[in-house]
Enzyme design. Structure first.
Site, mmCIF file in Angstrom:
data_model
loop_
_atom_site.group_PDB
_atom_site.id
_atom_site.type_symbol
_atom_site.label_atom_id
_atom_site.label_comp_id
_atom_site.label_asym_id
_atom_site.label_seq_id
_atom_site.Cartn_x
_atom_site.Cartn_y
_atom_site.Cartn_z
ATOM 1 N N ALA A 156 63.154 -19.276 34.278
ATOM 2 C CA ALA A 156 62.326 -20.059 35.195
ATOM 3 C C ALA A 156 62.383 -19.498 36.614
ATOM 4 O O ALA A 156 63.119 -18.550 36.913
ATOM 5 C CB ALA A 156 62.771 -21.515 35.173
ATOM 6 N N HIS A 157 61.623 -20.124 37.495
ATOM 7 C CA HIS A 157 61.501 -19.608 38.862
ATOM 8 C C HIS A 157 62.818 -19.701 39.630
ATOM 9 O O HIS A 157 63.617 -20.603 39.455
ATOM 10 C CB HIS A 157 60.361 -20.298 39.628
ATOM 11 C CG HIS A 157 60.482 -21.781 39.773
ATOM 12 N ND1 HIS A 157 59.495 -22.535 40.345
ATOM 13 C CD2 HIS A 157 61.460 -22.654 39.429
ATOM 14 C CE1 HIS A 157 59.857 -23.800 40.359
ATOM 15 N NE2 HIS A 157 61.049 -23.894 39.801
ATOM 16 N N ASN A 158 63.030 -18.677 40.470
ATOM 17 C CA ASN A 158 64.189 -18.588 41.363
ATOM 18 C C ASN A 158 65.522 -18.400 40.644
ATOM 19 O O ASN A 158 66.578 -18.529 41.255
ATOM 20 C CB ASN A 158 64.271 -19.811 42.284
ATOM 21 C CG ASN A 158 63.043 -19.940 43.160
ATOM 22 O OD1 ASN A 158 62.171 -20.758 42.901
ATOM 23 N ND2 ASN A 158 62.946 -19.109 44.188
#
Length: 362
Positions: free
Chosen positions: A250-252
Site C-alpha cells: 500500500a501507499h507510503n
C-alpha cells in the site's frame, strides 16, 4: 555458449572438483532426473539417498555431505563439486546457463509507441504494443516485452526486464537489474479517501496520490503484484528485495533492503518493514507499523502491532488438524469468554475463602 567443463564451473564459483574436471556440463537437472552430462545439487541431507542413486554427471555438495557419502562408500568413481553453500553455487551456475537462453534481440518493434522526446539506447529491446510516454528515461540493455506501459517521466534502470503487460505509472522509478513479471503494477493510486458526512450518509473524498513508487536495484516483483504510489511521500522498495506473486504493497510503505515477501501477503499503508526480513505467504500487516530488521513472519500471520526487537520469529496461525478435532476446538474457543468469567468467579471465591480462613486463625 560453449559447453563449460566441471573444472571451469568450479573456478568461476570458488568450488573444488572431486573427480573429472574435464567433464562437459550441458545443463542442470534435479537429482532424480539428471543424466550423465547434467549437474545437480544436494543442499538438504533429507535428499542424501537421492544423491547416492542419482545418474547425474556431477553433484554439487558441501564438504560435510561428501564425507557422509564417503562413509556410505559411494563417493569413488563419481564426480562432485564441493561448495561452501551448494544451493547458492547451484543458483549462480543456473544463472550462467540461463543467460545463454535469454532473448538477445535489440531495437524497437514498429508496433511500439515511444514518445518523440524519449531516448531508447540501441542496446534495448522494446516489444510490440509497448507504450513509453514523454519524459521517460530508459537505461542501457533494458528489455520491455509486449503490451507494457511506462508512464510520463518514469525511470527504468539499466539491465531491467519488464515482462508482458507490466505498468509503471508516471514519475515512478525502477532501479537497475529489476525483474517485473507479467501483470505487475507500479505506482497505481494508494487507497486514500477522506470520509465526509453527506446528505445520505458517509461519503468518501478522494485524496490525490502525489508521491511515487520507487524500487531500488536488484528488485524482483512477481506476477500480478501491486505496489501503490505514496500519498505525498514515496512508497519505497529498497535494494535486493524479492516480492512474490499477488502481493499488495500500500501507499507510503517502505520495505527494507534484501527483504523477501511470499505470495498473497498484504502490507497496509505507511508500515515500514526492516532489512533482511522474511515474510511468509498470506501474511498481513496493519498500517503505520514499524517492523524491526531480520524479523521472520510465518505464512498467514496477522501483524497488528509494531515489532521493535530485531531477529524475532512470529506466528499466529493455528496449525491444521483433522476436521472433527478442529470443530471441537473451535467450540471451545467460542466459549472462552464465558469460561474466563467462570474462572474469575472461582478465583474471587477462593480468595474470599482464603481471607476468611486467615481471619479465623488470627
Amino acid at each position: 555458449m560453449q559447453t563449460p567443463t566441471l573444472g571451469q564451473l568450479a573456478t568461476e564459483n570458488g568450488a573444488q572438483v572431486v573427480g573429472d574436471p574435464d567433464l562437459a556440463i550441458i545443463g542442470l537437472a534435479p537429482l532424480d532426473q539428471a543424466g550423465s552430462g547434467e549437474l545437480s545439487f544436494l543442499s538438504n541431507p533429507l535428499y542424501l539417498a537421492q544423491a547416492l542413486s542419482s545418474a547425474a554427471g556431477a553433484v554439487i555438495v558441501s564438504a560435510a555431505d561428501l564425507e557422509r557419502i564417503r562413509a556410505e562408500g559411494q563417493a569413488d568413481g563419481r564426480n562432485w563439486l564441493v561448495a561452501r553453500n551448494p544451493y547458492v553455487c547451484f543458483a549462480r551456475i543456473a544463472q550462467r546457463f540461463d543467460k545463454a537462453n535469454q532473448d538477445a534481440r535489440t531495437g524497437i518493434d514498429p508496433r511500439a509507441s515511444v514518445a518523440a522526446d524519449v531516448t531508447v539506447p540501441a542496446s534495448c529491446f522494446i516489444g510490440p504494443n509497448v507504450v513509453i510516454e514523454s519524459g521517460a528515461r530508459i537505461g542501457e540493455r533494458v528489455r520491455i516485452v509486449a503490451n507494457s506501459f511506462v508512464g510520463a517521466h518514469a525511470e527504468i534502470g539499466d539491465d531491467s526486464l519488464l515482462y508482458a503487460n507490466v505498468s509503471v505509472y508516471h514519475h515512478c522509478v525502477v532501479g537497475a537489474r529489476a525483474i517485473l513479471h507479467s501483470g505487475v503494477v507500479i505506482g497505481a493510486d494508494g487507497f486514500g479517501f477522506a470520509p465526509d458526512i453527506g446528505p445520505t450518509g458517509v461519503e468518501y473524498v478522494k485524496i490525490p496520490q502525489t508521491g511515487r513508487a520507487v524500487l531500488g536495484n536488484d528488485v524482483e516483483v512477481g506476477a500480478n503484484t501491486a505496489i501503490d504510489r505514496g500519498a505525498m511521500a514515496d512508497t519505497v522498495i529498497e535494494d535486493g528485495c524479492k516480492i512474490d506473486n499477488q502481493v499488495q504493497i500500500a501507499h507510503n510503505v517502505r520495505v527494507g533492503a534484501h527483504t523477501v515477501i511470499a505470495g498473497c501477503a498484504a502490507v497496509s499503508g505507511s508500515t515500514h518493514i526492516g532489512r533482511f526480513c522474511v515474510i511468509g505467504g498470506a501474511a498481513n500487516f496493519s498500517g503505520h507499523l514499524k517492523i524491526a530488521d531480520r524479523t521472520t513472519v510465518s505464512g498467514g500471520t496477522s501483524i497488528t502491532k509494531s515489532i521493535t526487537k530485531p531477529g524475532g520469529h512470529f506466528t499466529s496461525v493455528f496449525p491444521f488438524l483433522p476436521h472433527g478435532e478442529w470443530e471441537r476446538n473451535a467450540a471451545i474457543v467460542r466459549g472462552l469468554t464465558k469460561l474466563r468469567e467462570r474462572v474469575m468467579q472461582l478465583e474471587r471465591r477462593l480468595r474470599g475463602q482464603s481471607a476468611g480462613t486467615q481471619t479465623s486463625q488470627d
